[in-house]
Write a protein that holds these residues in place. Structure first.
Motif, mmCIF file in Angstrom:
data_model
loop_
_atom_site.group_PDB
_atom_site.id
_atom_site.type_symbol
_atom_site.label_atom_id
_atom_site.label_comp_id
_atom_site.label_asym_id
_atom_site.label_seq_id
_atom_site.Cartn_x
_atom_site.Cartn_y
_atom_site.Cartn_z
ATOM 1 N N MET A 1 0.724 -1.012 -0.194
ATOM 2 C CA MET A 1 0.558 0.289 0.031
ATOM 3 C C MET A 1 1.042 1.237 0.002
ATOM 4 O O MET A 1 2.140 1.516 0.238
ATOM 5 C CB MET A 1 -0.746 0.194 1.414
ATOM 6 C CG MET A 1 -1.728 1.324 1.236
ATOM 7 S SD MET A 1 -3.079 1.409 2.516
ATOM 8 C CE MET A 1 -4.111 2.566 2.063
ATOM 9 N N THR A 2 0.473 1.713 -1.022
ATOM 10 C CA THR A 2 1.183 3.790 -0.888
ATOM 11 C C THR A 2 0.408 4.594 0.066
ATOM 12 O O THR A 2 -0.996 4.596 0.212
ATOM 13 C CB THR A 2 1.542 4.050 -2.102
ATOM 14 O OG1 THR A 2 0.200 4.262 -2.711
ATOM 15 C CG2 THR A 2 2.154 2.385 -3.228
ATOM 16 N N GLY A 3 1.061 5.286 1.310
ATOM 17 C CA GLY A 3 1.159 6.595 1.606
ATOM 18 C C GLY A 3 0.344 6.230 2.825
ATOM 19 O O GLY A 3 0.724 4.932 3.125
ATOM 20 N N THR A 4 0.212 6.771 3.764
ATOM 21 C CA THR A 4 -0.286 6.364 4.807
ATOM 22 C C THR A 4 -1.521 5.951 5.066
ATOM 23 O O THR A 4 -2.406 6.446 4.230
ATOM 24 C CB THR A 4 0.023 7.586 5.949
ATOM 25 O OG1 THR A 4 -1.331 8.467 5.425
ATOM 26 C CG2 THR A 4 1.658 8.128 5.886
ATOM 27 N N ASP A 5 -1.752 4.967 6.111
ATOM 28 C CA ASP A 5 -3.806 4.923 6.561
ATOM 29 C C ASP A 5 -3.476 4.823 8.017
ATOM 30 O O ASP A 5 -3.203 4.135 8.562
ATOM 31 C CB ASP A 5 -3.500 2.751 5.982
ATOM 32 C CG ASP A 5 -4.761 2.322 5.932
ATOM 33 O OD1 ASP A 5 -5.497 2.385 7.072
ATOM 34 O OD2 ASP A 5 -5.788 1.957 4.773
ATOM 35 N N PRO A 6 -4.383 5.479 7.858
ATOM 36 C CA PRO A 6 -4.637 5.625 9.851
ATOM 37 C C PRO A 6 -5.022 4.172 10.220
ATOM 38 O O PRO A 6 -4.199 4.119 11.936
ATOM 39 C CB PRO A 6 -5.732 6.490 10.472
ATOM 40 C CG PRO A 6 -5.546 7.138 9.345
ATOM 41 C CD PRO A 6 -5.670 6.329 7.838
ATOM 42 N N TYR B 1 -8.410 9.141 7.625
ATOM 43 C CA TYR B 1 -8.113 8.971 5.912
ATOM 44 C C TYR B 1 -7.679 8.096 6.028
ATOM 45 O O TYR B 1 -6.154 9.456 6.715
ATOM 46 C CB TYR B 1 -9.391 9.239 5.267
ATOM 47 C CG TYR B 1 -10.620 10.309 5.756
ATOM 48 C CD1 TYR B 1 -11.558 9.535 5.069
ATOM 49 C CD2 TYR B 1 -11.267 11.249 6.807
ATOM 50 C CE1 TYR B 1 -13.209 9.351 5.417
ATOM 51 C CE2 TYR B 1 -12.103 11.145 6.250
ATOM 52 C CZ TYR B 1 -13.787 11.041 5.828
ATOM 53 O OH TYR B 1 -15.047 10.765 6.117
ATOM 54 N N SER B 2 -6.659 7.096 5.194
ATOM 55 C CA SER B 2 -5.631 6.744 4.227
ATOM 56 C C SER B 2 -5.165 8.582 3.255
ATOM 57 O O SER B 2 -6.844 9.023 2.582
ATOM 58 C CB SER B 2 -5.723 5.775 3.311
ATOM 59 O OG SER B 2 -6.600 5.821 2.530
ATOM 60 N N GLU B 3 -4.003 8.188 3.011
ATOM 61 C CA GLU B 3 -3.949 9.083 1.909
ATOM 62 C C GLU B 3 -4.778 8.885 0.520
ATOM 63 O O GLU B 3 -5.061 9.313 -0.617
ATOM 64 C CB GLU B 3 -2.103 8.771 1.729
ATOM 65 C CG GLU B 3 -1.858 9.421 2.635
ATOM 66 C CD GLU B 3 0.068 9.833 2.349
ATOM 67 O OE1 GLU B 3 0.149 9.612 1.264
ATOM 68 O OE2 GLU B 3 0.527 10.147 3.126
ATOM 69 N N ALA C 1 -9.914 -1.324 13.173
ATOM 70 C CA ALA C 1 -9.632 0.097 13.865
ATOM 71 C C ALA C 1 -9.999 0.912 12.303
ATOM 72 O O ALA C 1 -10.770 1.519 13.234
ATOM 73 C CB ALA C 1 -7.815 0.338 12.925
ATOM 74 N N ARG C 2 -10.970 0.731 11.186
ATOM 75 C CA ARG C 2 -11.611 1.286 10.655
ATOM 76 C C ARG C 2 -12.731 1.634 11.502
ATOM 77 O O ARG C 2 -13.477 2.661 11.539
ATOM 78 C CB ARG C 2 -11.904 0.579 9.589
ATOM 79 C CG ARG C 2 -11.180 0.237 8.349
ATOM 80 C CD ARG C 2 -10.612 0.513 7.013
ATOM 81 N NE ARG C 2 -9.976 -0.100 5.876
ATOM 82 C CZ ARG C 2 -8.961 1.130 5.596
ATOM 83 N NH1 ARG C 2 -8.560 2.159 6.321
ATOM 84 N NH2 ARG C 2 -7.656 0.342 5.832
ATOM 85 N N GLU C 3 -13.817 0.463 12.395
ATOM 86 C CA GLU C 3 -14.864 0.520 12.881
ATOM 87 C C GLU C 3 -14.818 1.411 13.740
ATOM 88 O O GLU C 3 -15.943 2.639 14.039
ATOM 89 C CB GLU C 3 -15.099 -0.920 12.930
ATOM 90 C CG GLU C 3 -16.531 -0.820 13.444
ATOM 91 C CD GLU C 3 -18.051 -0.663 12.309
ATOM 92 O OE1 GLU C 3 -18.610 -0.078 13.101
ATOM 93 O OE2 GLU C 3 -17.390 -0.416 11.573
ATOM 94 N N ALA C 4 -13.608 1.669 14.279
ATOM 95 C CA ALA C 4 -13.148 2.488 15.821
ATOM 96 C C ALA C 4 -13.752 3.817 15.128
ATOM 97 O O ALA C 4 -13.553 4.967 15.640
ATOM 98 C CB ALA C 4 -12.426 2.437 16.308
ATOM 99 N N LEU C 5 -12.818 4.164 14.019
ATOM 100 C CA LEU C 5 -13.109 5.678 13.318
ATOM 101 C C LEU C 5 -14.093 5.940 12.663
ATOM 102 O O LEU C 5 -14.322 7.244 12.454
ATOM 103 C CB LEU C 5 -11.780 5.436 12.431
ATOM 104 C CG LEU C 5 -10.196 5.452 12.571
ATOM 105 C CD1 LEU C 5 -9.294 5.427 11.642
ATOM 106 C CD2 LEU C 5 -10.088 7.079 13.624
ATOM 107 N N ALA C 6 -14.986 4.820 12.716
ATOM 108 C CA ALA C 6 -16.123 5.265 11.783
ATOM 109 C C ALA C 6 -17.347 6.466 12.267
ATOM 110 O O ALA C 6 -17.605 7.234 11.507
ATOM 111 C CB ALA C 6 -16.956 3.932 11.207
#
Length: 83
Positions: free
Chosen positions: A1-6, A75-77, A34-39
């Protein structure tokens, strides 16, 4: 994966703790958690497009220029680039 992803960064930070059960889980299993926690935060900070002739981006939650500082943390890059 390129870029950052929280979400992936959150998984990596969680791995720094000393919890053997956490280490047994694969990143692919933890990233959706982790994505669900950020939702809920993502629902507050998302792009808002005005309906004028030349739409501009703003954050719906704080009305700062999109992406706002909070959006950059959740959000991811890749996602930010596609908005």
């Amino acid at each position: 994966m390129t870029g950052t992803d929280p979400a992936i960064e959150a998984v990596q930070r969680a791995r720094e703790c000393d919890n053997s059960r956490l280490w047994a889980l694969k990143d692919e299993a933890l990233t959706p958690v982790a994505r669900e926690a950020l939702a809920p935060i993502r629902e507050l900070h998302k792009p808002y497009l005005c309906h004028c002739d030349a739409p501009h981006h703003a954050c719906e939650g704080c009305l700062e220029e999109w992406p706002c500082d909070t959006a950059r943390l959740i959000y991811s890059e890749t996602e930010l680039g596609s908005e």
